[in-house]
Design an enzyme around this catalytic site. Structure first.
Site, PDB file in Angstrom:
ATOM      1  CG  HIS A  19       3.079   4.806 -20.866  1.00  0.00           C
ATOM      2  ND1 HIS A  19       4.026   5.473 -21.614  1.00  0.00           N
ATOM      3  CD2 HIS A  19       2.633   3.799 -21.656  1.00  0.00           C
ATOM      4  CE1 HIS A  19       4.158   4.881 -22.792  1.00  0.00           C
ATOM      5  NE2 HIS A  19       3.327   3.859 -22.840  1.00  0.00           N
ATOM      6  CG  HIS A  39      10.619  12.123 -21.111  1.00  0.00           C
ATOM      7  ND1 HIS A  39      10.677  11.047 -20.256  1.00  0.00           N
ATOM      8  CD2 HIS A  39       9.413  12.047 -21.736  1.00  0.00           C
ATOM      9  CE1 HIS A  39       9.564  10.333 -20.376  1.00  0.00           C
ATOM     10  NE2 HIS A  39       8.773  10.922 -21.260  1.00  0.00           N
TER      11      HIS A  39
HETATM   12  O1  DOR Z   1       8.257   7.519 -26.881  1.00  0.00           O
HETATM   13  C1  DOR Z   1       8.427   7.599 -25.673  1.00  0.00           C
HETATM   14  N1  DOR Z   1       9.605   7.981 -25.154  1.00  0.00           N
HETATM   15  N2  DOR Z   1       7.411   7.258 -24.857  1.00  0.00           N
HETATM   16  C2  DOR Z   1       7.583   7.182 -23.534  1.00  0.00           C
HETATM   17  O2  DOR Z   1       6.636   6.850 -22.869  1.00  0.00           O
HETATM   18  C3  DOR Z   1       8.912   7.419 -22.927  1.00  0.00           C
HETATM   19  C4  DOR Z   1       9.736   8.265 -23.763  1.00  0.00           C
HETATM   20  C5  DOR Z   1      11.187   8.275 -23.360  1.00  0.00           C
HETATM   21  O3  DOR Z   1      11.482   8.358 -22.169  1.00  0.00           O
HETATM   22  O4  DOR Z   1      12.054   8.229 -24.256  1.00  0.00           O
HETATM   23 ZN    ZN Z   2       6.834  10.338 -21.666  1.00  0.00          ZN
END
Ligand code: DOR
Ligand code: ZN
Length: 346
Positions: free
Chosen positions: A136, A16
């Site tokens: 996911h 991300h």
């Molecule tokens: O902990 C997480 N954060 N799991 C996810 O699937 C998304 C991610 C996020 O975008 O912050």
């Molecule tokens: Zn993720």
């Protein structure tokens, strides 16, 4: 016992970056990897090929001078996604995968999939053209315990999907349970799994015993120690269907140290070093390159990186920054509270 190890440059098959000031601030932290699959859960999400192209251009524009990094773009699957748009984005070389978020499963997943049958036409087209689905894998039903969400998703969604559409190439992302590991091991060559750093290094005791640690909170949530052991065994087994996907997910520190803290662990600055340490602890350093640099490209049908990095193991703990400053506020760097002995040479 100092030691050096040279391997092909790693990739990150789940990252991300966010957008704007946050993205600009965290991009340099991905300097250890050559390529990364970029998650599309922006607000609004990256749904169309056109949006993915614009997002890729913003990432490339924000890259610091000299950082050699290729973003591998994904599309966020919704029940309105058009098979033709997906096929066109794939044919142009822009999009390397489509991401399935069950609606409500995690950060910015509200536009995700409620009913898998609604997206079957897209998945069938993806199977035809050889485009990967990143999943996911958690159900969101209120009557399912949060620690069981992954195992139930396998039973209710993934196993039937595999039976109905075995040609679809799937990455089960951030596998957190032995159920997930077994599902992949028992599956065919075209299903793979990624592991995050935090799920290899920690279990739920680390998050909850002696005080609650919001910086270890992510989704899927950390599981019990037996599961952690199964992940470490799978990651270091040499099975090419397991590889690195950090799920490094930056949130400004104040949004995690909060009465309702955000899910996500920002591991990018230290991920490769921590993975090396896990492989050392498991006596599997000879398999580190497979996990970090070879198995991912194999699954995605891409060439491996030609350049190399050298990792050093020192006798003394290696310091690393507690936080990365961004225009959206400081972001706390993953620190499991254990000494780290590995670093990547400049
Ligand atoms: O902990 C997480 N954060 N799991 C996810 O699937 C998304 C991610 C996020 O975008 O912050
Ligand atoms: Zn993720």
């Amino acid at each position: 016992m100092s030691q050096q190890l040279t391997i092909r440059r790693p990739d990150d098959w789940h990252l991300h970056l966010r957008d704007g000031a946050m993205m600009e601030g965290v991009l340099p932290a991905s300097r250890d990897v050559a390529r990364a699959i970029i998650m599309p859960n922006l607000v609004p999400p990256v749904v169309t090929g056109e949006q993915a192209a614009a997002y890729r251009d913003r990432i490339l524009a924000a890259l610091p001078e000299g950082q050699d990094f290729t973003p591998l773009m994904t599309l966020y699957l919704t029940e309105d996604t058009s098979p033709d748009d997906v096929a066109a984005a794939h044919a142009s070389g822009l999009v390397k995968a489509v991401k399935l978020y069950p609606a409500g499963a995690t950060t910015n997943s509200a536009s995700g999939v409620k009913n898998i049958s609604a997206v079957m036409p897209v998945l069938e087209r993806m199977a035809e053209i050889g485009l990967s689905l990143c999943v996911h894998g958690e159900v969101t039903d209120a009557d399912v315990d949060i620690f069981d969400r992954e195992a139930v998703y396998i039973d209710r969604v993934l196993a039937p999907l595999r039976r109905n559409l075995p040609e679809l190439k799937i990455t089960m992302e951030h596998v957190t349970t032995s159920d997930g590991v077994d599902f992949i091991k028992d599956g065919a060559e075209n299903i793979a799994g990624t592991f995050t750093v935090q799920h290899l290094v920690l279990n739920r005791n680390d998050m909850l015993v002696g005080g609650i640690r919001p910086h270890f909170y992510c989704l899927p949530i950390l599981k019990r120690m037996d599961h952690q052991k199964a992940l470490r065994a799978a990651a270091t087994s040499g099975d090419p269907r397991f590889f690195n996907g950090t799920d490094s997910a930056p949130h400004a520190t104040h949004t995690k140290e909060n009465a309702c803290g955000c899910a996500g662990v920002f591991s990018a600055p230290v991920a490769v070093a921590w993975i090396a340490q896990v492989f050392e602890e498991e006596n599997a350093l000879d398999r580190l390159e497979g996990f970090l640099s070879l198995n991912g490209p194999k699954h995605y049908g891409m060439p491996v990186n030609e350049d190399r990095i050298t990792l050093s193991r020192s006798d003394k703990p290696v310091p690393f920054p507690a936080a990365v400053e961004t225009g959206a506020g400081p972001v706390t760097v993953f620190d499991p509270g254990l000494p780290l002995y590995w670093k990547i040479n400049d």
